[in-house]
Enzyme design. Structure first.
Site, mmCIF file in Angstrom:
data_model
loop_
_atom_site.group_PDB
_atom_site.id
_atom_site.type_symbol
_atom_site.label_atom_id
_atom_site.label_comp_id
_atom_site.label_asym_id
_atom_site.label_seq_id
_atom_site.Cartn_x
_atom_site.Cartn_y
_atom_site.Cartn_z
ATOM 1 C CB SER A 71 -0.905 0.000 1.228
ATOM 2 O OG SER A 71 -1.445 1.283 1.392
ATOM 3 C CG HIS A 80 -3.914 -1.544 -1.486
ATOM 4 N ND1 HIS A 80 -5.008 -2.314 -1.810
ATOM 5 C CD2 HIS A 80 -4.305 -0.729 -0.483
ATOM 6 C CE1 HIS A 80 -6.024 -1.981 -1.022
ATOM 7 N NE2 HIS A 80 -5.616 -1.013 -0.205
ATOM 8 C CG ASP A 119 -5.110 2.442 0.915
ATOM 9 O OD1 ASP A 119 -6.091 1.676 0.896
ATOM 10 O OD2 ASP A 119 -3.968 2.089 1.266
ATOM 11 C CG MET A 135 -8.191 7.370 2.535
ATOM 12 S SD MET A 135 -7.394 7.442 4.143
ATOM 13 C CE MET A 135 -6.521 5.860 4.138
ATOM 14 C CG HIS A 172 -9.213 0.283 -0.430
ATOM 15 N ND1 HIS A 172 -8.634 0.052 0.811
ATOM 16 C CD2 HIS A 172 -10.565 0.297 -0.210
ATOM 17 C CE1 HIS A 172 -9.579 -0.053 1.725
ATOM 18 N NE2 HIS A 172 -10.754 0.094 1.139
ATOM 19 C CG MET A 214 -11.235 3.460 2.185
ATOM 20 S SD MET A 214 -9.736 3.431 3.162
ATOM 21 C CE MET A 214 -8.529 3.396 1.840
ATOM 22 C CG MET A 246 -11.704 -2.631 5.070
ATOM 23 S SD MET A 246 -10.149 -2.114 4.314
ATOM 24 C CE MET A 246 -9.298 -1.306 5.673
ATOM 25 C CG ASP A 289 -6.341 -2.798 3.225
ATOM 26 O OD1 ASP A 289 -5.234 -2.575 3.744
ATOM 27 O OD2 ASP A 289 -6.964 -1.956 2.540
HETATM 28 C C1 DX5 Z 1 -6.304 1.575 5.627
HETATM 29 C C2 DX5 Z 1 -5.851 1.190 4.256
HETATM 30 C C3 DX5 Z 1 -4.748 0.221 4.182
HETATM 31 C C4 DX5 Z 1 -3.468 0.634 4.874
HETATM 32 C C5 DX5 Z 1 -2.965 -0.595 5.552
HETATM 33 O O1 DX5 Z 1 -7.502 2.243 5.539
HETATM 34 O O2 DX5 Z 1 -6.914 0.664 3.498
HETATM 35 O O3 DX5 Z 1 -4.496 -0.171 2.848
HETATM 36 O O4 DX5 Z 1 -2.485 1.112 4.001
HETATM 37 O O5 DX5 Z 1 -1.874 -0.235 6.300
HETATM 38 P P1 DX5 Z 1 -1.120 -1.251 7.260
HETATM 39 O O6 DX5 Z 1 -0.633 -2.389 6.423
HETATM 40 O O7 DX5 Z 1 -0.003 -0.402 7.809
HETATM 41 O O8 DX5 Z 1 -2.084 -1.679 8.319
HETATM 42 ZN ZN ZN Z 2 -6.490 -0.208 1.512
#
Ligand code: DX5
Ligand code: ZN
Length: 210
Positions: A10, A35, A37, A39, A68, A70, A139, A177
């Protein structure tokens, strides 16, 4: 390491001032995805990056982009994520009343559709959709931040999905994740995970893969 299992590091834990360098680091792992993310400051409190950044880093790597989302109402912006160069587009079941529409939009563009579930969302919300999904993202922490601890009961959701997949002869991938490190990795693999997302453990070097 079983080579059917994919690592999807990620970028959330990468140095945002050197995303090109982070992609080079990820490319050292055989068969990995990236990956990404996204947000929006609404579905989760933080804001990360969006379409322009994805479009820009798309030029630096040919690895599959595992995006991903969010974000609230993903149906409003899925077309622009497709256009940015995403390969897998995963949206949250909790963020839309139009999951079927989102899947259709992604598939009509020839991309792979994933649906993510927050820890407290039961697997059963996907009952009707599972035959049409390419990936389920379980998750294993609450979405929004890297570096959290894996929530143990979420591993049972992976097991449940793997059982349904076996029983019904379905083909979706199961991704986990959050909070995956060298200690928790065996637990999620044993439960039936195919795609392992890792942010902090990958970029600190704690999680060794190859
Ligand atoms: C959190 C993200 C993850 C995050 C995971 O909302 O969706 O992808 O990067 O991070 P780690 O592996 O550090 O828990
Ligand atoms: Zn993620």
């Amino acid at each position: 390491m079983d080579n059917k299992i994919v690592l999807s590091p990620s970028l959330l834990s990468a140095d945002f001032s050197d995303l090109g360098g982070a992609l080079k680091e990820i490319e050292k792992t055989d068969g990995s995805w990236v990956h990404i993310d996204v947000m929006d400051g609404h579905f989760v409190p933080q804001v990360t990056y969006g379409q322009p950044v994805i479009k820009s880093i798309r030029k630096c790597s040919a690895l599959p982009f595992d995006v991903h989302l969010m974000i609230e109402k993903p149906e409003m912006s899925i077309p622009s994520y497709i256009e940015s160069g995403a390969d897998y587009i995963t949206f949250h079941a909790e963020a839309t009343a139009h999951a079927d529409l989102c899947i259709q939009m992604i598939h009509n563009a020839g991309k792979k559709a994933g649906v993510a579930l927050c820890p407290s969302t039961p697997v059963s919300v996907l009952e009707e959709l599972l035959p049409y999904i390419d990936l389920v993202l379980v998750m294993t922490v609450n979405p929004g931040w890297g570096g959290q601890k894996l929530i143990p009961y979420t591993v049972e959701k992976v097991r449940k999905l793997a059982d349904i997949r076996r029983r019904e002869g379905l083909g979706f991938l199961i991704s986990v994740d959050g909070g995956v490190n060298s200690k928790t990795l065996p637990l999620v693999l044993e439960a039936g995970t195919d795609v392992v997302v890792s942010g902090s453990s990958f970029f600190t070097g704690e999680l060794k893969w190859n």
